[in-house]
Write a protein that holds these residues in place. Structure first.
Motif, PDB file in Angstrom:
ATOM      1  N   MET A  77      35.981  79.775  31.691  1.00 33.42           N
ATOM      2  CA  MET A  77      34.555  79.707  31.351  1.00 33.42           C
ATOM      3  C   MET A  77      34.194  78.353  30.737  1.00 33.42           C
ATOM      4  N   ILE A  78      34.971  77.939  29.730  1.00 34.34           N
ATOM      5  CA  ILE A  78      34.688  76.668  29.054  1.00 34.34           C
ATOM      6  C   ILE A  78      34.937  75.499  30.002  1.00 34.34           C
ATOM      7  N   GLY A  79      36.027  75.573  30.771  1.00 35.77           N
ATOM      8  CA  GLY A  79      36.336  74.496  31.703  1.00 35.77           C
ATOM      9  C   GLY A  79      35.254  74.296  32.744  1.00 35.77           C
ATOM     10  N   TYR A  80      34.712  75.384  33.248  1.00 38.08           N
ATOM     11  CA  TYR A  80      33.624  75.306  34.234  1.00 38.08           C
ATOM     12  C   TYR A  80      32.426  74.557  33.673  1.00 38.08           C
ATOM     13  N   VAL A  81      31.959  74.961  32.497  1.00 40.32           N
ATOM     14  CA  VAL A  81      30.775  74.327  31.916  1.00 40.32           C
ATOM     15  C   VAL A  81      31.080  72.877  31.537  1.00 40.32           C
ATOM     16  N   LEU A  82      32.278  72.627  31.003  1.00 40.08           N
ATOM     17  CA  LEU A  82      32.642  71.271  30.607  1.00 40.08           C
ATOM     18  C   LEU A  82      32.715  70.343  31.809  1.00 40.08           C
ATOM     19  N   GLN A  83      33.318  70.809  32.909  1.00 40.24           N
ATOM     20  CA  GLN A  83      33.355  70.003  34.128  1.00 40.24           C
ATOM     21  C   GLN A  83      31.950  69.663  34.599  1.00 40.24           C
ATOM     22  N   THR A  98      40.066  71.674  36.049  1.00 45.50           N
ATOM     23  CA  THR A  98      40.439  72.554  34.948  1.00 45.50           C
ATOM     24  C   THR A  98      41.677  73.332  35.367  1.00 45.50           C
ATOM     25  N   LEU A  99      42.717  73.241  34.558  1.00 45.89           N
ATOM     26  CA  LEU A  99      43.986  73.852  34.906  1.00 45.89           C
ATOM     27  C   LEU A  99      44.362  74.912  33.868  1.00 45.89           C
ATOM     28  N   LEU A 100      44.463  76.162  34.302  1.00 39.24           N
ATOM     29  CA  LEU A 100      44.973  77.204  33.416  1.00 39.24           C
ATOM     30  C   LEU A 100      46.431  76.870  33.108  1.00 39.24           C
ATOM     31  N   THR A 101      46.751  76.788  31.822  1.00 37.80           N
ATOM     32  CA  THR A 101      48.027  76.222  31.403  1.00 37.80           C
ATOM     33  C   THR A 101      48.831  77.227  30.585  1.00 37.80           C
ATOM     34  N   GLN A 102      49.977  77.624  31.120  1.00 34.95           N
ATOM     35  CA  GLN A 102      50.866  78.515  30.382  1.00 34.95           C
ATOM     36  C   GLN A 102      51.769  77.691  29.468  1.00 34.95           C
ATOM     37  N   ILE A 103      51.912  78.152  28.246  1.00 29.12           N
ATOM     38  CA  ILE A 103      52.791  77.459  27.297  1.00 29.12           C
ATOM     39  C   ILE A 103      53.761  78.474  26.704  1.00 29.12           C
ATOM     40  N   GLU A 104      55.036  78.160  26.818  1.00 29.14           N
ATOM     41  CA  GLU A 104      56.067  79.075  26.337  1.00 29.14           C
ATOM     42  C   GLU A 104      56.191  79.013  24.820  1.00 29.14           C
ATOM     43  N   VAL A 105      56.339  80.183  24.214  1.00 22.45           N
ATOM     44  CA  VAL A 105      56.596  80.290  22.780  1.00 22.45           C
ATOM     45  C   VAL A 105      57.851  81.128  22.561  1.00 22.45           C
ATOM     46  N   ASP A 106      58.356  81.096  21.345  1.00 23.54           N
ATOM     47  CA  ASP A 106      59.545  81.857  20.986  1.00 23.54           C
ATOM     48  C   ASP A 106      59.129  83.267  20.565  1.00 23.54           C
ATOM     49  N   VAL A 163      52.297  69.510  37.124  1.00 23.57           N
ATOM     50  CA  VAL A 163      51.015  69.516  37.837  1.00 23.57           C
ATOM     51  C   VAL A 163      50.020  68.573  37.135  1.00 23.57           C
ATOM     52  N   ILE A 164      50.011  68.596  35.813  1.00 25.54           N
ATOM     53  CA  ILE A 164      49.121  67.707  35.052  1.00 25.54           C
ATOM     54  C   ILE A 164      49.432  66.248  35.375  1.00 25.54           C
ATOM     55  N   ARG A 165      50.707  65.911  35.430  1.00 26.66           N
ATOM     56  CA  ARG A 165      51.098  64.525  35.753  1.00 26.66           C
ATOM     57  C   ARG A 165      50.665  64.144  37.170  1.00 26.66           C
ATOM     58  N   LEU A 166      50.812  65.069  38.118  1.00 25.46           N
ATOM     59  CA  LEU A 166      50.396  64.788  39.490  1.00 25.46           C
ATOM     60  C   LEU A 166      48.895  64.496  39.550  1.00 25.46           C
ATOM     61  N   LEU A 167      48.103  65.284  38.832  1.00 20.30           N
ATOM     62  CA  LEU A 167      46.654  65.078  38.829  1.00 20.30           C
ATOM     63  C   LEU A 167      46.291  63.739  38.193  1.00 20.30           C
ATOM     64  N   LEU A 168      46.954  63.397  37.093  1.00 18.77           N
ATOM     65  CA  LEU A 168      46.677  62.109  36.440  1.00 18.77           C
ATOM     66  C   LEU A 168      47.028  60.946  37.365  1.00 18.77           C
ATOM     67  N   ASP A 169      48.114  61.081  38.101  1.00 13.80           N
ATOM     68  CA  ASP A 169      48.503  60.020  39.033  1.00 13.80           C
ATOM     69  C   ASP A 169      47.450  59.793  40.103  1.00 13.80           C
ATOM     70  N   GLN A 170      46.622  60.816  40.374  1.00 11.64           N
ATOM     71  CA  GLN A 170      45.561  60.705  41.371  1.00 11.64           C
ATOM     72  C   GLN A 170      44.221  60.317  40.743  1.00 11.64           C
ATOM     73  N   GLY A 171      44.229  59.982  39.470  1.00 18.20           N
ATOM     74  CA  GLY A 171      42.991  59.550  38.808  1.00 18.20           C
ATOM     75  C   GLY A 171      42.072  60.682  38.412  1.00 18.20           C
ATOM     76  N   VAL A 172      42.587  61.901  38.355  1.00 19.27           N
ATOM     77  CA  VAL A 172      41.770  63.061  38.005  1.00 19.27           C
ATOM     78  C   VAL A 172      41.708  63.203  36.489  1.00 19.27           C
ATOM     79  N   VAL A 173      40.515  63.481  35.962  1.00 15.90           N
ATOM     80  CA  VAL A 173      40.354  63.811  34.549  1.00 15.90           C
ATOM     81  C   VAL A 173      40.717  65.286  34.393  1.00 15.90           C
ATOM     82  N   VAL A 174      41.777  65.555  33.648  1.00 15.46           N
ATOM     83  CA  VAL A 174      42.315  66.912  33.573  1.00 15.46           C
ATOM     84  C   VAL A 174      41.848  67.610  32.297  1.00 15.46           C
ATOM     85  N   ILE A 175      41.342  68.827  32.471  1.00 18.87           N
ATOM     86  CA  ILE A 175      41.009  69.715  31.357  1.00 18.87           C
ATOM     87  C   ILE A 175      42.090  70.789  31.359  1.00 18.87           C
TER      88      ILE A 175
END
Length: 298
Positions: A77-83, A98-106, A163-175
């Motif tokens: 929702m936030i990514g859509y409006v921000l984009q 906008t990339l849904l990002t999973q982050i591992e925790v303990d 995936v974030i690095r791939l997008l940055l390499d293509q000049g994409v502004v990543v959220i």
């Protein structure tokens, strides 16, 4: 410069006001204009954002979904409006994702036993105690008000980093890494599953900034910076300090504390600088004329 910018949840919704689609878009439009200024100055920008008010609001509506799913919902929702607002504020040739990002925790992180992360709206003590009794929530004091608190485990690994690095390499502004990322843990067989928590956005963004070897890490909120002697007649904004000096101070665990800690960790790991301050002072934070800058001794 490569800059990771973390937008605080309260920078995307006015503190104490009703959370509506109209008010949120207005706040995001303001944020987009500040971010556009960084893009127009030629910086490479990676954007993260908070979602505490939004997740808390959805949870308050009696949603049957757990916090990890609500986090993913608000990230979209936030990514859509921000984009959309970034596209309106900046050159249309710029590409955003906008990339849904999973982050591992303990799963054994002690935070699960001591919820400190604020989410949702502010309440009076009486209202907060009523909600605590009705929903089984834990409640914490946020300044003069009260809010729901949830576990905030430390981020360990960003699953979509490649995936974030791939997008940055293509000049994409990543959220990405919205709301601190979607918290997941590894099962014994190596598969992943979401957990009931909200990762601290500033620590997750700091992990991202370190992994991307960013030059600067900005944390944008609704206050001028970090203050010493906060709440007393002697309070004063810290304009610049080393990580060593900042670690000598005491800051609230549910608000400024994680920001200071994440900033210090980033500076120690990269040699870059971190700044904490208001959304409207974005360029000043880069130039060192606003907010609180944390950097190694010159």
């Amino acid at each position: 410069m490569r800059i990771v910018v973390a937008l605080g949840g309260n920078a995307l919704s006015t503190r104490g006001s009703a959370l509506t689609a109209e008010s949120q878009r207005s706040s995001i439009r303001t944020a987009a204009k500040s971010l556009a200024a960084l893009l127009e100055a030629g910086h490479e920008v990676v954007i993260t954002h908070g979602n505490g008010p939004q997740v808390g609001y959805l949870a308050l509506q009696g949603s049957a979904f757990p916090l990890d799913v609500l986090g993913a919902e608000t990230d979209g929702m936030i990514g859509y409006v921000l984009q959309q607002e970034l596209d309106n504020a900046h050159t249309p040739e710029t590409q955003y994702a906008t990339l849904l990002t999973q982050i591992e925790v303990d799963p054994d992180d002690p935070a699960f036993a001591a919820p400190t992360k604020f989410i949702g709206p502010i309440y009076t003590r009486k209202k907060a105690e009523k909600l605590r009794d009705e929903h089984g929530w834990t409640i914490g004091q946020d300044g003069q008000h009260f809010r729901r608190t949830v576990p905030s485990p430390r981020p360990r690994r960003i699953l979509e980093l490649g995936v974030i690095r791939l997008l940055l390499d293509q000049g994409v502004v990543v959220i990405c890494a919205g709301g601190g990322g979607i918290p997941v843990v590894a099962r014994p067989d190596g598969t992943m599953i979401g957990v009931e928590a909200v990762i601290d956005k500033d620590h997750a963004s700091g992990l991202l900034a370190r992994a991307l070897k960013a030059d600067a890490y900005l944390m944008l909120t609704d206050v001028e910076g970090v203050f010493e002697n906060w709440g007393t007649p002697a309070q004063a904004r810290i304009t610049e300090a080393t990580p060593e000096k900042m670690r000598l101070g005491e800051y609230p665990a549910g608000s400024m504390g994680p920001k200071v800690e994440a900033a210090c960790d980033f500076v120690d790991a990269t040699g870059g600088f971190a700044s904490i301050g208001r959304l409207c002072d974005t360029l000043g934070l880069i130039e060192g004329t606003c907010g609180t800058r944390i950097a190694r001794a010159r």
